[in-house]
Design an enzyme around this catalytic site. Structure first.
Site, PDB file in Angstrom:
ATOM      1  N   HIS A 463       0.827  -1.211   0.000  1.00 26.11           N
ATOM      2  CA  HIS A 463       0.000   0.000   0.000  1.00 26.11           C
ATOM      3  C   HIS A 463       0.858   1.257   0.000  1.00 26.11           C
ATOM      4  O   HIS A 463       0.678   2.152  -0.846  1.00 26.11           O
ATOM      5  CB  HIS A 463      -0.924  -0.005   1.223  1.00 26.11           C
ATOM      6  CG  HIS A 463      -1.758   1.230   1.351  1.00 26.11           C
ATOM      7  ND1 HIS A 463      -3.056   1.302   0.899  1.00 26.11           N
ATOM      8  CD2 HIS A 463      -1.482   2.465   1.874  1.00 26.11           C
ATOM      9  CE1 HIS A 463      -3.535   2.512   1.132  1.00 26.11           C
ATOM     10  NE2 HIS A 463      -2.598   3.232   1.729  1.00 26.11           N
ATOM     11  N   GLU A 464       1.777   1.338   0.938  1.00 29.06           N
ATOM     12  CA  GLU A 464       2.581   2.564   1.039  1.00 29.06           C
ATOM     13  C   GLU A 464       3.483   2.735  -0.173  1.00 29.06           C
ATOM     14  O   GLU A 464       3.769   3.862  -0.590  1.00 29.06           O
ATOM     15  CB  GLU A 464       3.401   2.563   2.335  1.00 29.06           C
ATOM     16  CG  GLU A 464       2.555   2.668   3.590  1.00 29.06           C
ATOM     17  CD  GLU A 464       1.632   3.879   3.610  1.00 29.06           C
ATOM     18  OE1 GLU A 464       2.013   4.929   3.036  1.00 29.06           O
ATOM     19  OE2 GLU A 464       0.532   3.781   4.177  1.00 29.06           O
ATOM     20  N   HIS A 467       1.779   4.667  -2.811  1.00 25.28           N
ATOM     21  CA  HIS A 467       1.975   6.118  -2.674  1.00 25.28           C
ATOM     22  C   HIS A 467       3.345   6.515  -3.230  1.00 25.28           C
ATOM     23  O   HIS A 467       3.478   7.545  -3.903  1.00 25.28           O
ATOM     24  CB  HIS A 467       1.906   6.526  -1.202  1.00 25.28           C
ATOM     25  CG  HIS A 467       0.537   6.523  -0.615  1.00 25.28           C
ATOM     26  ND1 HIS A 467      -0.512   7.246  -1.140  1.00 25.28           N
ATOM     27  CD2 HIS A 467       0.047   5.900   0.493  1.00 25.28           C
ATOM     28  CE1 HIS A 467      -1.594   7.069  -0.390  1.00 25.28           C
ATOM     29  NE2 HIS A 467      -1.285   6.256   0.607  1.00 25.28           N
ATOM     30  N   HIS A 470       3.274   6.736  -6.899  1.00 21.36           N
ATOM     31  CA  HIS A 470       2.562   7.946  -7.321  1.00 21.36           C
ATOM     32  C   HIS A 470       3.517   9.136  -7.320  1.00 21.36           C
ATOM     33  O   HIS A 470       3.383  10.056  -8.148  1.00 21.36           O
ATOM     34  CB  HIS A 470       1.384   8.186  -6.379  1.00 21.36           C
ATOM     35  CG  HIS A 470       0.290   9.027  -6.956  1.00 21.36           C
ATOM     36  ND1 HIS A 470      -0.832   9.392  -6.227  1.00 21.36           N
ATOM     37  CD2 HIS A 470       0.116   9.602  -8.171  1.00 21.36           C
ATOM     38  CE1 HIS A 470      -1.628  10.124  -6.969  1.00 21.36           C
ATOM     39  NE2 HIS A 470      -1.071  10.279  -8.150  1.00 21.36           N
TER      40      HIS A 470
END
Length: 679
Positions: A463-464, A467, A470
């Site tokens: 998940h992290e 980021h 991104h």
């Protein structure tokens, strides 16, 4: 004082901050110098005799924020979250209100706003491309939402509110970290730890030793449900641990009530019914009533599922002649038994196959290579801000792209949870390439033992890193709209999408290998893991929605409706919590909200009235996962399309337009409802 490293650009690769040279004494002078530098530039823009143009006003304003202040802010706020101490806290306490006042001085500058407003009013005649148009829209919106259109009395009051809110946010977050450390549970009888694995017991022994204690210390998690509740057989210890976990935050009650009151007043000043409406207006949702309606509909189905799960767990308690009614501290323990019986999955049996670096390199990095052509090289010659923070150089089809910093272990100086921060912001305007950091709170191993992680840790790693991707894949012109600078109810979407690769056959087969032998995890065990991954969705959705609805309830209050804490603000907060959850139809004694009000860090910072963002983003996520699966899954072609249409755009165009370019249509909610069993 030694030469201040923030006053000049770093000469390290990718302008990585020179952490070896940074001392606490450097922060305040750098902040002061940075604010002065920007205000001088802003004053020149506002006082210009030239006709306002996009270049001499909007771009000039953007450039004004990229100097000393940006460099010190990015480093300090990462340090403050990941490795704080009393001196750092003191700096935060002093600088936060000053930064709020600095921002207000810019946003409420009438001459500057007049120039921006003039450009905005003739925007259709300027021939701006979509990135320029987006930057202009963001600045104009930011100024209006920042009070630029208020009269002088309104500006003065809003500035006072913002300054006090900054002070309160610092106080609130510092108390959260203190409470996490204070609420650790000390155990002196090893028999009470029955059910824990050797690595968990070893970690507890190390934690006790670090604090000069005998025996074992169970450190706290950020959430209401402590992860060890599913393993501890001793019901009394489970109860003690649970109550210590949810008992945090009483010292934050008065601070919380004051924050809520000030936000309600701020919203009214700016023309909104309440703070939730103020926040929604600048998100992809657009309207607080739409959010309320959507959350209410999801909550009804989630609670129905949770009650069904509770009944199943009570049957297990009764079958074992427990002789008690299922309590909140029992849920995880008996849910694990049901999961094992139903799917045969034992998370502890998988743990030897989940060594941190193998999951990271052969899982997280491997998926990014397959999807985007990225490769990673550990740079031991580059120093992070803490000995546990490691630096990797990232290459894009062999070309230098940026740096990734990983800081994975919990420590007393680190705030709870997991997050991504930029240390250098990508921008074509500045020529900067991205430097990003992921922080997690994985419990470290006992001395001499390998860092084995839980299945939840694996999900968080993916998940992290979503980021991080991104940020790393950003290809934007302006810093304000690059990387993860999107609305809160969009920013979680790319990170949620990246979770899909955690159990993708090609990826999990590559990283799930025994830490000693290198042997692949048994196919049956991996199949059981995947089959059980959707287990307990009633609980998971209900605890999340409990927090999201609680956040909304607080921030839908008008100034007159905020509870008066009186002599017992903690009691007032607890009473409001109960009332709000019952009114939303989501109060269940066995399921606390993921965060209770006093340790709900999100609502002290950028997620105030925005915690709904996770489920909102998950609508996009679930729809995107369906697209990947129907188009061949983990392929470079799919990754390139996702990157070109969405990830690389950051916030440089309307995020929902990015989604439409990626998906070919607007998002549909059906994949989310099916995923969470809410149909």
């Amino acid at each position: 004082m030694t030469e201040n490293p923030f006053l000049t650009k770093s000469d390290l690769p990718y302008q990585l901050p020179p952490f070896a040279s940074v001392k606490t004494e450097h922060y305040l002078p750098a902040f002061e110098a940075g604010m002065a530098e920007q205000l001088e530039a802003v004053a020149a823009i506002a006082a210009s005799d030239e006709e306002p143009t996009f270049q001499n006003t909007v771009v000039a304003l953007e450039e004004s924020g990229q100097g000393i202040l940006k460099r010190v802010s990015l480093v300090f706020y990462n340090k403050n979250s990941s490795d704080t101490d009393d001196e750092i806290n003191a700096v935060e306490t002093e600088i936060s209100p000053k930064l709020a006042a600095h921002s207000d001085a810019i946003l409420m500058n009438p001459e500057l706003f007049a120039r921006i407003d003039a450009i905005w009013n003739r925007r259709d005649d300027l021939g701006l491309d979509e990135q320029d148009a987006r930057l202009l829209e963001r600045y104009h919106t930011e100024f209006v939402r920042g009070g630029a259109a208020l009269d002088e009395a309104g500006k003065e009051r809003l500035a006072a509110i913002n300054t006090e809110l900054a002070e309160l946010a610092s106080k609130f977050n510092q108390q959260i970290l203190a409470d996490i450390n204070d609420a650790a549970v000390h155990v002196t009888d090893e028999a009470e730890l029955d059910g824990l694995g050797a690595d968990q017991i070893g970690a507890a022994a190390s934690a006790a030793k670090d604090r000069g204690l005998d025996g074992w210390l169970i450190t706290q998690s950020n959430f209401s449900r402590h992860p060890l509740l599913e393993d501890l057989k001793n019901r009394d210890l489970r109860e003690r641990l649970y109550k210590a976990t949810i008992g945090r935050g009483r010292g934050n009650a008065a601070t919380l009530l004051r924050m809520i009151s000030l936000r309600a007043e701020k919203a009214r000043l700016l023309g909104f019914d309440h703070f939730a409406a103020y926040i929604a207006a600048d998100g992809t949702a657009g309207n607080a009533e739409i959010i309320a309606e959507r959350l209410a509909g999801l909550a009804e189905a989630a609670v129905r599922n949770a009650k069904r799960e509770a009944a199943d767990l009570q049957e297990v308690v009764d079958a074992q002649q427990g002789g008690f009614e299922l309590a909140a501290w029992d849920w995880s323990f008996y849910a694990k038994q049901v999961r094992q019986e139903k799917y045969g999955f034992d998370a502890e049996a998988l743990k030897p196959y989940l060594e941190l670096d193998r999951v990271l390199v052969d899982g997280v990095f491997h998926a990014a290579e397959k999807e985007f052509g990225l490769t990673f090289q550990l740079r031991e010659d580059l120093q992070g801000y803490h000995p546990e923070a490691r630096v990797w150089e990232v290459f894009d089809d062999g070309e230098p792209l940026g740096l990734f910093v990983g800081d994975f272990f919990t420590r007393d100086s680190k705030k709870g949870g997991a997050w991504m921060n930029p240390l250098v912001v990508q921008s074509d305007l500045t020529g900067n390439k991205p430097v990003v950091v992921n922080n997690l709170n994985i419990v470290g191993p006992a001395e001499g033992q390998p860092p084995l992680v839980t299945v939840d840790n694996v999900t968080t790693l993916f998940h992290e890193f979503g980021h991080a991707l991104h940020g790393l894949l950003s290809a934007c012109r302006y810093p304000k709209t690059s990387m993860t600078s999107t609305p809160r109810d969009f920013v979680e979407y790319p990170s949620q999408v990246n979770e899909m690769w955690e159990l993708w056959p090609e990826v999990v087969a590559n990283y799930a290998r025994h830490h000693e032998t290198g042997e692949a995890a048994p196919a049956e065990l991996l199949a059981q893991w995947e089959a059980s991954s959707q287990f307990g969705l009633g609980f998971a959705t209900t605890e999340y929605l409990g927090a999201a609805l609680l956040d909304q309830a607080w921030h839908r209050l008008t100034p007159e409706e905020v509870p008066d804490g009186g002599d017992d603000p903690a009691a007032a907060v607890e009473a409001f919590e109960r009332q709000a959850l019952e009114a939303a139809g989501i109060y269940l004694p066995q399921i606390a909200p993921r965060y209770r009000s006093g340790y709900f860090a999100h609502i002290s910072i950028g997620y105030a009235a925005g915690y709904y963002s996770y489920i909102w983003s998950e609508i996009l996520d679930a729809d995107t996962v369906e697209w990947f699966k129907s188009n061949g899954g983990l392929t470079r072609e799919n990754g390139d399309h996702f990157r070109a249409t969405l990830l690389s755009k950051g916030g440089s165009i309307d995020p929902m337009e990015s989604f439409r370019r990626f998906r070919g249509r607007d998002a549909e909610i059906e994949p989310l409802l099916e995923r969470r069993g809410l149909k």
